[in-house]
Scaffold this motif. Sequence first.
Motif, short mmCIF file in Angstrom:
data_model
loop_
_atom_site.label_atom_id
_atom_site.label_comp_id
_atom_site.label_asym_id
_atom_site.label_seq_id
_atom_site.Cartn_x
_atom_site.Cartn_y
_atom_site.Cartn_z
N GLY A 116 76.96 85.49 72.00
CA GLY A 116 76.38 86.13 73.17
C GLY A 116 74.99 86.68 72.92
N LEU A 117 74.76 87.21 71.72
CA LEU A 117 73.44 87.77 71.40
C LEU A 117 72.39 86.68 71.40
CD1 LEU A 117 71.66 90.14 70.60
CD2 LEU A 117 72.32 89.74 68.21
N GLU A 118 72.70 85.53 70.80
CA GLU A 118 71.76 84.41 70.78
C GLU A 118 71.48 83.92 72.20
OE1 GLU A 118 71.82 79.89 69.06
OE2 GLU A 118 72.56 81.47 67.71
N ALA A 119 72.51 83.90 73.04
CA ALA A 119 72.33 83.49 74.43
C ALA A 119 71.44 84.48 75.18
CB ALA A 119 73.69 83.37 75.13
N ILE A 138 75.69 79.15 83.20
CA ILE A 138 76.02 79.53 81.82
C ILE A 138 77.53 79.40 81.67
CG2 ILE A 138 76.03 81.38 80.09
CD1 ILE A 138 73.60 82.56 81.58
N ILE A 139 77.96 78.66 80.66
CA ILE A 139 79.39 78.60 80.33
C ILE A 139 79.55 79.29 78.99
CG2 ILE A 139 81.38 77.13 79.91
CD1 ILE A 139 80.07 74.95 81.54
N THR A 140 80.33 80.36 78.95
CA THR A 140 80.43 81.16 77.74
C THR A 140 81.87 81.36 77.28
OG1 THR A 140 79.89 83.31 76.73
CG2 THR A 140 80.38 83.32 79.09
N ASP A 141 82.03 81.30 75.98
CA ASP A 141 83.29 81.68 75.35
C ASP A 141 83.48 83.18 75.51
OD1 ASP A 141 85.62 81.52 73.83
OD2 ASP A 141 84.56 81.55 71.92
N ALA A 142 84.68 83.66 75.29
CA ALA A 142 84.93 85.10 75.34
C ALA A 142 84.67 85.75 73.99
CB ALA A 142 86.36 85.36 75.79
N GLU A 143 85.27 85.21 72.92
CA GLU A 143 85.24 85.86 71.61
C GLU A 143 84.16 85.23 70.74
OE1 GLU A 143 89.39 85.88 70.03
OE2 GLU A 143 89.69 84.80 71.90
N MET A 144 83.13 86.03 70.40
CA MET A 144 82.04 85.53 69.57
C MET A 144 81.46 86.67 68.74
SD MET A 144 80.05 83.13 72.34
CE MET A 144 80.06 84.44 73.57
N PRO A 145 80.91 86.35 67.56
CA PRO A 145 80.29 87.39 66.73
C PRO A 145 79.10 88.04 67.43
CG PRO A 145 80.61 85.36 65.49
CD PRO A 145 80.89 85.04 66.92
N GLU A 146 78.84 89.27 67.05
CA GLU A 146 77.67 90.06 67.46
C GLU A 146 77.71 90.50 68.91
OE1 GLU A 146 74.11 89.12 64.61
OE2 GLU A 146 74.69 87.24 65.58
N ASP A 189 79.11 79.28 72.59
CA ASP A 189 80.40 79.25 71.89
C ASP A 189 80.15 79.24 70.39
OD1 ASP A 189 83.13 78.50 70.96
OD2 ASP A 189 83.44 78.12 73.11
N ASP A 190 80.97 79.97 69.65
CA ASP A 190 80.81 80.00 68.19
C ASP A 190 81.59 78.89 67.51
OD1 ASP A 190 83.22 81.19 68.95
OD2 ASP A 190 83.30 82.49 67.21
N SER A 191 82.35 78.12 68.26
CA SER A 191 83.14 77.03 67.70
C SER A 191 82.39 75.71 67.88
CB SER A 191 84.50 76.95 68.39
OG SER A 191 85.17 75.75 68.02
N HIS A 192 82.11 75.01 66.77
CA HIS A 192 81.46 73.71 66.85
C HIS A 192 82.33 72.73 67.62
CE1 HIS A 192 78.19 74.69 64.06
NE2 HIS A 192 79.08 75.35 63.36
N GLN A 235 85.51 77.28 54.63
CA GLN A 235 84.41 77.84 55.40
C GLN A 235 84.26 77.12 56.74
OE1 GLN A 235 82.94 80.59 54.42
NE2 GLN A 235 83.94 80.60 52.43
N HIS A 236 84.63 75.83 56.78
CA HIS A 236 84.53 75.07 58.01
C HIS A 236 85.58 75.52 59.03
CE1 HIS A 236 81.46 72.41 56.58
NE2 HIS A 236 82.20 71.93 55.59
N TYR A 237 86.53 76.30 58.60
CA TYR A 237 87.61 76.75 59.49
C TYR A 237 87.44 78.21 59.90
CZ TYR A 237 89.89 72.39 58.25
OH TYR A 237 90.17 71.06 58.08
N LEU A 238 86.26 78.75 59.75
CA LEU A 238 85.99 80.13 60.13
C LEU A 238 85.02 80.17 61.30
CD1 LEU A 238 85.42 81.75 56.59
CD2 LEU A 238 87.59 81.40 57.82
N THR A 239 85.26 81.08 62.23
CA THR A 239 84.27 81.33 63.28
C THR A 239 83.44 82.55 62.95
OG1 THR A 239 85.84 82.66 64.57
CG2 THR A 239 85.67 80.33 65.12
N ALA A 240 83.95 83.42 62.08
CA ALA A 240 83.23 84.66 61.80
C ALA A 240 83.83 85.33 60.56
CB ALA A 240 83.32 85.61 63.00
N ILE A 241 83.11 86.33 60.07
CA ILE A 241 83.62 87.19 59.00
C ILE A 241 83.29 88.63 59.35
CG2 ILE A 241 83.37 85.43 57.20
CD1 ILE A 241 80.83 86.94 56.30
#
Length: 312
Positions: A212-215, A236-244, A186-189, A131-137
């Motif tokens: 992005g939604l949380e941001a 704002i510094i944002t990742d590209a790939e994130m859930p939601e 970013d969704d990655s810790h 689970q620690h190696y997942l960014t999303a499901i």
Amino acid sequence: MSGVLSSVDARTRLVGQNRLELLLFHLGGSQYFAINVFKVQEVMRLPRLTCIPDCHPVVRGVTHLRGQTVPVVDLRAAIQMGPLNMKAYDATIIVTEYNMTVQAFLVGGVDRIVNMNWNEILPPPGGAGRQHYLTAITRLDKRIVEIIDVEKVLAEIAPYNTQLSPDAYDDSLMARMKGKKILLVDDSHVAIEQMRQVIGPMGLQIVEARNGLEAWQQLMHWKETGLDIDKELVMIITDAEMPEMDGYMLTTEIRRDPDLKNVIVVLHTSLSGNFNKAMVEKVGCDGFLSKFAPEKMAAEVQRLIKTKLDNV
């Protein structure tokens, strides 16, 4: 399988529409895993490997592709599921480009590519083990698909050095921006922690969002409470790939909002290669940073903030 990968033009049409393409694969078993097609260069049967001494335990060896030496990572072992039995499955490698490096991931077999909306992608549940190696499901055909945090896998194999010398920071600029806000998305810790280590010495107030939604919700909250965003939020510094909501859609929404139009938005992603310019131009980002280059991040963040403060 190489013919199934989309062209650059086809991929960039997804940008700003909150959509993505996932490459589905398995690691020896019925569980589906996935990575974003943007990161994939090609998929091929496992070639002959050359073992190298003193390498990380999850690196099975290297192979040579078009004049380039590419390490092959046993992805099953890397996410704590044990090594893949290469004789028992149709061993395949997925050749990818992350953080300006090329590497291949050994998997049990590749299924297909699916086109999805980011609002169908959810944050992973908490837990131990892989689970620690997942960014999303997500769900597909009534089955759970687990999206791998490749950045975490790579950081464990070859840890990044995020410590910069004091010379990397502009003391006079830091005095001007001390206490102002910067929003890291970013969704990655792993990625968030890397950014914190570089930006922390600048004296900025770091605010984090996991997608992005949380941001976007944070930005709306600041507007509702009367925060002078132009004055208090420097970037704002944002990742590209994130859930939601992905970083492209977040930037698109920011550019549509007249109260946010002057906010500096920098895309910070492990994508590199032919897609960057088209993506940045399409959604209206102010800059692009490849993961993970701490010196370039410190320099570019300070350059953009100085420009903003000088024009206030």
